[in-house]
Scaffold this motif. Structure first.
Motif, short mmCIF file in Angstrom:
data_model
loop_
_atom_site.label_atom_id
_atom_site.label_comp_id
_atom_site.label_asym_id
_atom_site.label_seq_id
_atom_site.Cartn_x
_atom_site.Cartn_y
_atom_site.Cartn_z
N ASN A 5 0.83 -1.20 0.00
CA ASN A 5 0.00 0.00 0.00
C ASN A 5 0.87 1.25 0.00
OD1 ASN A 5 -2.27 1.57 0.05
ND2 ASN A 5 -2.48 1.52 2.26
N ARG A 7 1.94 4.75 -2.82
CA ARG A 7 1.79 5.36 -4.14
C ARG A 7 3.13 5.27 -4.84
NH1 ARG A 7 -1.14 10.49 -6.35
NH2 ARG A 7 -0.17 10.49 -8.37
N ARG A 50 -5.66 2.05 -17.18
CA ARG A 50 -5.50 1.32 -15.92
C ARG A 50 -4.26 0.44 -15.96
NH1 ARG A 50 -9.04 0.85 -11.99
NH2 ARG A 50 -8.71 -1.41 -11.79
N VAL A 59 -1.60 4.41 -7.85
CA VAL A 59 -2.68 3.83 -7.05
C VAL A 59 -3.91 4.73 -6.98
CG1 VAL A 59 -3.30 3.03 -4.72
CG2 VAL A 59 -1.14 2.33 -5.75
N ARG A 63 -7.76 3.47 -8.00
CA ARG A 63 -8.91 3.52 -7.08
C ARG A 63 -10.02 4.40 -7.65
NH1 ARG A 63 -9.42 1.69 -2.55
NH2 ARG A 63 -10.42 3.49 -1.58
N GLN A 64 -9.64 5.52 -8.23
CA GLN A 64 -10.63 6.46 -8.78
C GLN A 64 -11.41 5.85 -9.94
OE1 GLN A 64 -8.68 9.99 -10.27
NE2 GLN A 64 -10.26 10.28 -11.81
N TRP A 66 -12.11 2.62 -10.34
CA TRP A 66 -12.68 1.33 -9.92
C TRP A 66 -14.08 1.61 -9.39
CZ3 TRP A 66 -8.50 -2.42 -8.22
CH2 TRP A 66 -9.00 -3.73 -8.14
N ARG A 71 -14.68 -1.89 -5.57
CA ARG A 71 -13.35 -1.35 -5.24
C ARG A 71 -12.89 -1.91 -3.90
NH1 ARG A 71 -14.27 4.25 -4.15
NH2 ARG A 71 -14.56 4.46 -6.39
N SER A 73 -11.01 -1.95 -0.31
CA SER A 73 -10.81 -0.86 0.63
C SER A 73 -9.37 -0.38 0.63
CB SER A 73 -11.22 -1.29 2.05
OG SER A 73 -10.46 -2.41 2.45
N ARG A 74 -8.44 -1.26 0.31
CA ARG A 74 -7.03 -0.90 0.17
C ARG A 74 -6.49 -1.54 -1.10
NH1 ARG A 74 -3.68 -2.51 5.19
NH2 ARG A 74 -2.12 -1.93 3.68
N LEU A 75 -5.62 -0.84 -1.75
CA LEU A 75 -4.98 -1.37 -2.94
C LEU A 75 -3.48 -1.34 -2.72
CD1 LEU A 75 -5.17 -2.44 -5.83
CD2 LEU A 75 -5.17 -0.06 -6.61
#
Length: 143
Positions: A5, A7, A50, A59, A63-64, A66, A71, A73-75
Protein backbone atom coordinates in the motif's frame (compact mmCIF):
# COMPACT_ATOMS: atom_id res chain seq x y z
CA UNK A 1 -1.71 -7.19 -9.40
CA UNK A 2 -1.50 -5.74 -5.92
CA UNK A 3 0.39 -5.99 -2.60
CA UNK A 4 2.13 -2.99 -1.03
CA UNK A 5 0.00 0.00 0.00
CA UNK A 6 2.04 2.90 -1.32
CA UNK A 7 1.79 5.36 -4.14
CA UNK A 8 4.73 3.81 -5.93
CA UNK A 9 5.12 5.91 -9.03
CA UNK A 10 7.76 4.95 -11.52
CA UNK A 11 9.49 7.92 -13.10
CA UNK A 12 7.98 8.19 -16.55
CA UNK A 13 9.41 10.77 -18.90
CA UNK A 14 6.60 12.64 -20.70
CA UNK A 15 8.03 11.68 -24.10
CA UNK A 16 8.62 8.01 -23.14
CA UNK A 17 6.43 5.45 -24.92
CA UNK A 18 3.16 4.85 -23.10
CA UNK A 19 3.03 1.47 -21.31
CA UNK A 20 -0.41 0.77 -22.84
CA UNK A 21 1.18 -0.02 -26.19
CA UNK A 22 -0.59 2.45 -28.47
CA UNK A 23 2.77 3.77 -29.68
CA UNK A 24 2.42 7.36 -28.53
CA UNK A 25 4.14 9.21 -25.71
CA UNK A 26 3.00 8.64 -22.13
CA UNK A 27 2.13 12.33 -21.76
CA UNK A 28 -0.15 12.45 -24.82
CA UNK A 29 -1.66 9.03 -24.12
CA UNK A 30 -2.45 7.65 -20.65
CA UNK A 31 -0.55 10.36 -18.78
CA UNK A 32 -3.32 12.86 -19.56
CA UNK A 33 -5.87 10.53 -17.95
CA UNK A 34 -3.65 9.92 -14.91
CA UNK A 35 -3.12 13.65 -14.40
CA UNK A 36 -6.86 14.41 -14.71
CA UNK A 37 -6.43 16.53 -17.86
CA UNK A 38 -8.82 14.23 -19.75
CA UNK A 39 -11.20 11.32 -19.16
CA UNK A 40 -10.95 8.04 -21.02
CA UNK A 41 -13.72 8.24 -23.65
CA UNK A 42 -14.13 4.46 -24.13
CA UNK A 43 -13.94 1.32 -22.03
CA UNK A 44 -10.90 0.15 -23.99
CA UNK A 45 -9.02 3.39 -23.36
CA UNK A 46 -9.90 3.15 -19.67
CA UNK A 47 -8.53 -0.42 -19.66
CA UNK A 48 -5.33 0.79 -21.32
CA UNK A 49 -4.99 3.69 -18.86
CA UNK A 50 -5.50 1.32 -15.92
CA UNK A 51 -2.80 -1.00 -17.23
CA UNK A 52 -0.50 2.01 -17.54
CA UNK A 53 -1.42 3.04 -13.98
CA UNK A 54 -0.33 -0.40 -12.76
CA UNK A 55 2.88 -0.03 -14.80
CA UNK A 56 3.75 3.38 -13.31
CA UNK A 57 2.29 2.68 -9.86
CA UNK A 58 -0.52 5.26 -9.86
CA UNK A 59 -2.68 3.83 -7.05
CA UNK A 60 -4.97 6.89 -6.72
CA UNK A 61 -5.92 6.62 -10.42
CA UNK A 62 -6.63 2.89 -10.07
CA UNK A 63 -8.91 3.52 -7.08
CA UNK A 64 -10.63 6.46 -8.78
CA UNK A 65 -11.45 4.38 -11.87
CA UNK A 66 -12.68 1.33 -9.92
CA UNK A 67 -16.45 1.10 -9.41
CA UNK A 68 -17.26 1.82 -5.73
CA UNK A 69 -19.30 -1.39 -5.38
CA UNK A 70 -16.30 -3.58 -6.20
CA UNK A 71 -13.35 -1.35 -5.24
CA UNK A 72 -11.15 -2.90 -2.54
CA UNK A 73 -10.81 -0.86 0.63
CA UNK A 74 -7.03 -0.90 0.17
CA UNK A 75 -4.98 -1.37 -2.94
CA UNK A 76 -1.43 -2.60 -2.58
CA UNK A 77 0.95 -2.90 -5.52
CA UNK A 78 3.70 -5.48 -5.50
CA UNK A 79 7.00 -3.58 -5.88
CA UNK A 80 8.64 -6.69 -7.38
CA UNK A 81 6.11 -6.97 -10.20
CA UNK A 82 6.62 -4.95 -13.38
CA UNK A 83 3.81 -4.73 -15.93
CA UNK A 84 5.52 -4.74 -19.32
CA UNK A 85 3.02 -5.26 -22.13
CA UNK A 86 -0.71 -5.19 -22.79
CA UNK A 87 -2.64 -7.04 -25.48
CA UNK A 88 -6.25 -6.10 -26.11
CA UNK A 89 -7.90 -9.26 -27.44
CA UNK A 90 -11.49 -8.04 -27.89
CA UNK A 91 -13.64 -5.06 -26.99
CA UNK A 92 -17.42 -5.37 -26.93
CA UNK A 93 -19.44 -2.17 -26.74
CA UNK A 94 -17.89 0.42 -24.40
CA UNK A 95 -17.87 3.10 -27.09
CA UNK A 96 -18.63 6.79 -27.03
CA UNK A 97 -22.41 6.27 -26.86
CA UNK A 98 -22.50 3.12 -24.71
CA UNK A 99 -23.11 2.82 -20.99
CA UNK A 100 -21.52 -0.64 -20.61
CA UNK A 101 -18.70 -2.52 -22.22
CA UNK A 102 -16.34 -5.45 -21.92
CA UNK A 103 -12.66 -5.69 -22.76
CA UNK A 104 -10.72 -8.94 -22.95
CA UNK A 105 -7.01 -8.48 -22.45
CA UNK A 106 -3.76 -10.18 -21.60
CA UNK A 107 -1.39 -8.19 -19.37
CA UNK A 108 2.21 -9.38 -19.32
CA UNK A 109 4.41 -8.99 -16.25
CA UNK A 110 7.93 -9.65 -15.05
CA UNK A 111 8.60 -10.69 -11.46
CA UNK A 112 12.25 -11.34 -10.82
CA UNK A 113 13.34 -13.98 -13.34
CA UNK A 114 9.73 -15.09 -13.89
CA UNK A 115 7.62 -13.84 -16.80
CA UNK A 116 3.89 -14.33 -16.83
CA UNK A 117 0.57 -12.94 -17.92
CA UNK A 118 -2.87 -12.25 -16.56
CA UNK A 119 -5.83 -12.96 -18.87
CA UNK A 120 -9.16 -11.35 -18.04
CA UNK A 121 -12.41 -10.24 -19.63
CA UNK A 122 -13.38 -7.12 -17.70
CA UNK A 123 -16.72 -5.36 -17.30
CA UNK A 124 -16.93 -1.57 -17.47
CA UNK A 125 -19.81 0.85 -16.91
CA UNK A 126 -20.13 4.55 -17.58
CA UNK A 127 -21.59 6.59 -14.75
CA UNK A 128 -21.74 10.38 -14.64
CA UNK A 129 -19.72 10.53 -17.86
CA UNK A 130 -16.87 8.44 -16.41
CA UNK A 131 -15.93 4.90 -17.38
CA UNK A 132 -15.34 2.66 -14.36
CA UNK A 133 -13.85 -0.82 -14.03
CA UNK A 134 -16.39 -3.16 -12.37
CA UNK A 135 -14.52 -6.47 -12.38
CA UNK A 136 -13.90 -9.68 -14.28
CA UNK A 137 -16.72 -11.31 -16.24
CA UNK A 138 -15.08 -14.72 -16.00
CA UNK A 139 -12.36 -16.26 -13.84
CA UNK A 140 -9.02 -14.49 -14.11
CA UNK A 141 -6.27 -16.70 -15.49
CA UNK A 142 -2.67 -16.13 -14.45
CA UNK A 143 -0.22 -17.93 -16.69
Amino acid sequence: MARQNARRRTATAPDAPCPCGLGTSYESCCGRYHSGQAKAPTAELLMRSRFSAFAVGDVPYLRQTWHPTTRPSRLQLDPEQRWVRLEILTALDGGLFDSEGAVEFRAHFQEGAHSGSLHEQSRFVREGGNWLYVGPLSPVVVE
